[in-house]
Design a protein around this motif. Structure first.
Motif, mmCIF file in Angstrom:
data_model
loop_
_atom_site.group_PDB
_atom_site.id
_atom_site.type_symbol
_atom_site.label_atom_id
_atom_site.label_comp_id
_atom_site.label_asym_id
_atom_site.label_seq_id
_atom_site.Cartn_x
_atom_site.Cartn_y
_atom_site.Cartn_z
ATOM 1 N N SER A 179 -24.489 -55.549 -58.939
ATOM 2 C CA SER A 179 -25.866 -55.286 -58.519
ATOM 3 C C SER A 179 -26.225 -55.942 -57.193
ATOM 4 N N TYR A 226 -32.187 -54.912 -64.968
ATOM 5 C CA TYR A 226 -30.772 -54.883 -64.601
ATOM 6 C C TYR A 226 -29.847 -54.310 -65.674
ATOM 7 N N TYR A 256 -29.325 -50.076 -65.570
ATOM 8 C CA TYR A 256 -28.768 -49.232 -64.505
ATOM 9 C C TYR A 256 -27.388 -48.656 -64.832
ATOM 10 N N PHE A 277 -29.718 -48.988 -56.078
ATOM 11 C CA PHE A 277 -29.016 -48.959 -57.365
ATOM 12 C C PHE A 277 -28.339 -47.607 -57.598
#
Length: 303
Positions: free
Chosen positions: A72, A125, A128, A252
């Motif tokens: 990330s 998070y 994703y 992302f």
């Protein structure tokens, strides 16, 4: 009557009322029954407002695959906030050394090894990787409430190391995502103001690390990629952010290989209600005893 907005006064008032319970570490504390009741009632209120959106509800633990954190690029921007999990993996001799060091007050963490998980730094998070691939027409919308961790101990009660966030994540085309962000920015204001909170929105930036981070923050502000809804809780001059809206553009989408139905790189946005901060804002604004809160606030929350 003037209100003292100092963090010390708020902390002392919350402790005296039994709303927070000190445990000896800055930024970590227990929550009393009334605090938890107000938090749950507020979370339910958000659910009522969001019901028509028909978001997919997901739940994740407060720890995250370390590979997701690395992928990330969180560590590129916020290394000072990340929390990694270490554990003992040694043999009996090393265990004996660890015990001796602990009981004699000597360092012992060198006898631990980094594990494959870390503490979740942001509620969005974990979701994703689940988007990887091609999205359906109309994209996707996910609703979560997750515990998150930030390594920033502070005596300020609003600056916690571990706290809960009610998070929505929108993924799709740029137009879909921006329209959704703008819709929820107004909804967030409406929700908080309906509870009698003096909330307003402002352009903001994330706490990027280092000299390069200042440039990233300036760019984020210039493009208006982040908005916060703020309320005076510990300061009138620097009100506390209780709700955050981030438009990530294709960041992302690229990192996790997410595509829209027409094959373009997907854009994402998220919004998060800082639940503990909102509860503290309610106590600060209306008083430590919920029985004395305005009737409209009590009615909306079902208190």
């Amino acid at each position: 009557m003037s209100i003292d907005f100092s963090p010390e006064v708020l902390s002392n008032d919350l402790i005296a009322a039994g709303h927070i319970i000190p445990v000896g570490v800055q930024g970590i504390f227990g929550r009393g029954p009334v605090f938890e009741e107000v938090l749950r009632r507020f979370d339910d209120y958000v659910s009522r407002v969001a019901a028509a959106d028909q978001a997919t509800r997901m739940s994740f633990p407060p720890c995250l695959d370390r590979k997701v954190l690395e992928r990330s690029e969180y560590l590129d921007s916020f290394p000072q906030l990340a929390g990694t999990i270490f554990s003992f993996t040694g043999n009996e001799a090393q265990h004996k050394e660890l015990i001796e060091n602990v009981h004699e007050g000597r360092p012992w963490t060198h006898l631990q090894t980094m594990t494959g998980v870390c503490l979740t730094p942001a509620a969005c998070y974990p979701v994703y990787p689940s988007f990887t691939g091609t999205l359906p027409e109309g994209g996707r919308l996910v609703d979560m409430q997750n515990w998150v961790f930030r390594n920033e101990p502070s005596p300020e009660p609003t600056r916690m190391q571990s706290f809960r966030v009610r998070e929505f994540v929108r993924v799709g085309t740029p137009d879909m995502v921006v329209a959704w962000r703008d819709l929820w920015l107004q909804r967030g204001l409406d929700i908080l103001q309906s509870l009698g909170l003096p909330a307003h929105s402002e352009v903001a930036s994330d706490p990027f690390f280092g000299r390069g981070g200042r440039m990233l923050a300036a760019n984020q502000r210039e493009q208006q990629l982040k908005f916060e809804v703020v309320i005076p809780v510990i300061s009138q001059e620097k009100p506390t952010a209780v709700c955050s809206f981030n438009y990530h553009q294709d960041h992302f989408g690229k990192l996790f290989e997410i595509q829209t139905a027409d094959g373009e790189v997907a854009h994402t946005a998220c919004l998060g209600f800082g639940l503990e901060r909102i509860v503290m804002a309610l106590f600060k604004t209306h008083g430590m005893d919920t029985a004395g809160w305005p009737a409209a606030t009590r009615d909306i929350l079902g208190l």
